[in-house]
Design an enzyme around this catalytic site. Structure first.
Site, mmCIF file in Angstrom:
data_model
loop_
_atom_site.group_PDB
_atom_site.id
_atom_site.type_symbol
_atom_site.label_atom_id
_atom_site.label_comp_id
_atom_site.label_asym_id
_atom_site.label_seq_id
_atom_site.Cartn_x
_atom_site.Cartn_y
_atom_site.Cartn_z
ATOM 1 N N SER A 132 26.559 -13.097 32.131
ATOM 2 C CA SER A 132 25.254 -12.674 32.805
ATOM 3 C C SER A 132 24.897 -11.481 32.206
ATOM 4 O O SER A 132 25.715 -10.811 31.655
ATOM 5 C CB SER A 132 25.635 -12.272 34.204
ATOM 6 O OG SER A 132 24.815 -11.656 34.927
ATOM 7 N N TYR A 137 31.358 -7.870 40.333
ATOM 8 C CA TYR A 137 30.935 -9.145 39.486
ATOM 9 C C TYR A 137 30.397 -9.136 37.986
ATOM 10 O O TYR A 137 30.906 -9.624 37.020
ATOM 11 C CB TYR A 137 29.688 -9.629 40.432
ATOM 12 C CG TYR A 137 28.599 -10.735 39.700
ATOM 13 C CD1 TYR A 137 29.015 -12.155 39.665
ATOM 14 C CD2 TYR A 137 27.590 -10.358 39.051
ATOM 15 C CE1 TYR A 137 28.168 -12.957 39.119
ATOM 16 C CE2 TYR A 137 26.633 -11.392 38.210
ATOM 17 C CZ TYR A 137 26.985 -12.697 38.529
ATOM 18 O OH TYR A 137 26.152 -13.329 37.680
HETATM 19 P P1 NAP Z 1 24.905 -21.318 42.823
HETATM 20 O O1 NAP Z 1 23.398 -21.607 42.806
HETATM 21 O O2 NAP Z 1 25.390 -20.195 43.709
HETATM 22 O O3 NAP Z 1 25.854 -22.344 42.353
HETATM 23 C C1 NAP Z 1 27.184 -21.975 42.104
HETATM 24 C C2 NAP Z 1 27.726 -23.553 41.873
HETATM 25 O O4 NAP Z 1 29.420 -23.016 41.327
HETATM 26 C C3 NAP Z 1 27.911 -24.475 42.620
HETATM 27 O O5 NAP Z 1 27.830 -25.801 42.214
HETATM 28 C C4 NAP Z 1 29.205 -24.170 43.707
HETATM 29 O O6 NAP Z 1 29.980 -25.432 44.158
HETATM 30 C C5 NAP Z 1 30.168 -23.753 42.218
HETATM 31 N N1 NAP Z 1 31.293 -22.893 42.556
HETATM 32 C C6 NAP Z 1 31.581 -21.751 43.281
HETATM 33 N N2 NAP Z 1 32.743 -21.504 43.165
HETATM 34 C C7 NAP Z 1 33.380 -22.520 42.797
HETATM 35 C C8 NAP Z 1 34.825 -22.692 42.539
HETATM 36 N N3 NAP Z 1 35.662 -21.701 43.144
HETATM 37 N N4 NAP Z 1 35.028 -23.743 41.950
HETATM 38 C C9 NAP Z 1 34.381 -24.733 41.428
HETATM 39 N N5 NAP Z 1 32.852 -24.806 41.562
HETATM 40 C C10 NAP Z 1 32.518 -23.405 42.283
HETATM 41 O O7 NAP Z 1 24.955 -20.113 41.438
HETATM 42 P P2 NAP Z 1 24.047 -20.065 40.070
HETATM 43 O O8 NAP Z 1 23.076 -19.069 40.189
HETATM 44 O O9 NAP Z 1 23.589 -21.379 39.558
HETATM 45 O O10 NAP Z 1 25.007 -19.566 39.156
HETATM 46 C C11 NAP Z 1 25.857 -20.129 38.045
HETATM 47 C C12 NAP Z 1 26.513 -19.320 37.103
HETATM 48 O O11 NAP Z 1 25.410 -18.545 36.405
HETATM 49 C C13 NAP Z 1 27.356 -18.246 37.762
HETATM 50 O O12 NAP Z 1 28.491 -18.121 36.833
HETATM 51 C C14 NAP Z 1 26.722 -17.033 37.735
HETATM 52 O O13 NAP Z 1 27.349 -15.640 37.739
HETATM 53 C C15 NAP Z 1 25.724 -17.113 36.407
HETATM 54 N N6 NAP Z 1 24.520 -16.240 36.554
HETATM 55 C C16 NAP Z 1 23.445 -16.590 37.564
HETATM 56 C C17 NAP Z 1 22.368 -15.710 37.546
HETATM 57 C C18 NAP Z 1 21.402 -15.770 38.766
HETATM 58 O O14 NAP Z 1 20.416 -14.996 38.609
HETATM 59 N N7 NAP Z 1 21.241 -17.072 39.283
HETATM 60 C C19 NAP Z 1 22.339 -14.802 36.628
HETATM 61 C C20 NAP Z 1 23.123 -14.493 35.911
HETATM 62 C C21 NAP Z 1 24.249 -15.380 35.565
HETATM 63 P P3 NAP Z 1 29.621 -25.525 45.753
HETATM 64 O O15 NAP Z 1 28.180 -25.950 46.101
HETATM 65 O O16 NAP Z 1 30.713 -26.743 45.936
HETATM 66 O O17 NAP Z 1 30.241 -24.466 46.417
#
Ligand code: NAP
Length: 248
Positions: free
Chosen positions: A143, A157
């Site tokens: 991130s 985080y």
């Molecule tokens: P999201 O929309 O909240 O989706 C999270 C995904 O991870 C879901 O498929 C969830 O499955 C799964 N998950 C959560 N905890 C888990 C666990 N313990 N074991 C297996 N699967 C798990 O998140 P996102 O925004 O797409 O983020 C994805 C990645 O990008 C993360 O690492 C986040 O830190 C990174 N990121 C995101 C942003 C942003 O702005 N969105 C920015 C920087 C970095 P369930 O639905 O079954 O819970």
């Protein structure tokens, strides 16, 4: 050679966009999820409708036994993994460090750090030419927070993502001569549900005026960077990062 990809948290947000794009690019996709089976099934069905191959596999990446079972399922149902996207990550309610308790810190660190390490371990054991594997590529979804620190929101985080940046550099060097490349993307301000978990559904829209491009990002814009790092076009790149942050 058959291309087989494991995408942790491949059922929603950035992971789902990456699952769809990987299928388009010819990968058989393991869509991992934790609780939301329906979201994972929706991604799998959409991939199958376009003639692709995908399976949904439940596993909590913070659990060692779940991760071992996840990769055994992939061995059996798809074949030996050639690409891993370590994407499943969590954040919690925005607060200052002075208010964080140990149980929260443990949840964040075990999912965002140990989860990435355990999945990388299982992938390396299968991909490494030292173990008779055919090589492969790993992309860690870190991130922009690892550089920015997320003060007042979630320093825990941000620090977990700092650990992933360091792991990316170290593991890349450790396995570079074993046919495995390890890189990372560092997104920020992407429209997904993760911001709801921090207690601010509209976080991206609040912050976007401070982003040089003056907008938030879409999940597929992160997926494009991930798929490039996994591809042969990135064949001489390892231990490096692509920031997907609109210039921030
Ligand atoms: P999201 O929309 O909240 O989706 C999270 C995904 O991870 C879901 O498929 C969830 O499955 C799964 N998950 C959560 N905890 C888990 C666990 N313990 N074991 C297996 N699967 C798990 O998140 P996102 O925004 O797409 O983020 C994805 C990645 O990008 C993360 O690492 C986040 O830190 C990174 N990121 C995101 C942003 C942003 O702005 N969105 C920015 C920087 C970095 P369930 O639905 O079954 O819970």
């Amino acid at each position: 050679m058959k291309k087989i990809i494991v995408i942790t948290g491949g059922s929603r947000g950035i992971g789902a966009a990456t699952s769809h794009l990987a299928a388009e690019r010819g990968y058989a996709v393991c869509v991992n999820y934790n609780h939301n089976r329906k979201a994972a099934d929706t991604v799998v069905s959409a991939i199958e409708r376009t003639g692709g191959q995908a399976i949904a596999v439940a596993a909590d990446v913070s659990s060692e036994s779940d991760v071992i079972q996840l990769f055994k399922t992939v061995d059996k149902e798809l074949g030996i993994v050639t690409a891993l996207v370590n994407n499943a990550g969590i954040l919690e309610q925005q607060m200052k460090l002075e208010d964080m308790d140990a149980s929260r810190l443990n949840r964040i660190f075990t999912t965002n750090i140990s989860g990435y390490f355990l999945c990388a371990r299982e992938a390396v054991r299968r991909m490494s030419t030292r173990h008779g594997g055919a090589g492969g590529a790993i992309v860690n979804v870190s991130s922009g927070a690892s550089r920015l620190g997320s003060p007042g929101e979630y320093v825990d985080y941000a620090a977990s993502k700092g650990a992933i940046d360091t792991m990316t550099i170290g593991l890349a060097k450790e396995v570079a001569a074993e046919g495995i490349r390890v890189n990372a993307v560092r997104p920020a301000f992407i429209y997904t549900d993760i911001h709801t978990n921090g207690g601010e559904v509209n976080r991206v829209d609040r912050i976007k005026e401070f982003v040089p491009m003056k907008r938030g990002g879409q999940a597929v814009e992160v997926a494009y960077a991930i798929l490039w790092l996994l591809s042969d076009e990135a064949s001489y790149s390892t231990g490096t990062f692509i920031d997907v942050t609109g210039g921030k």
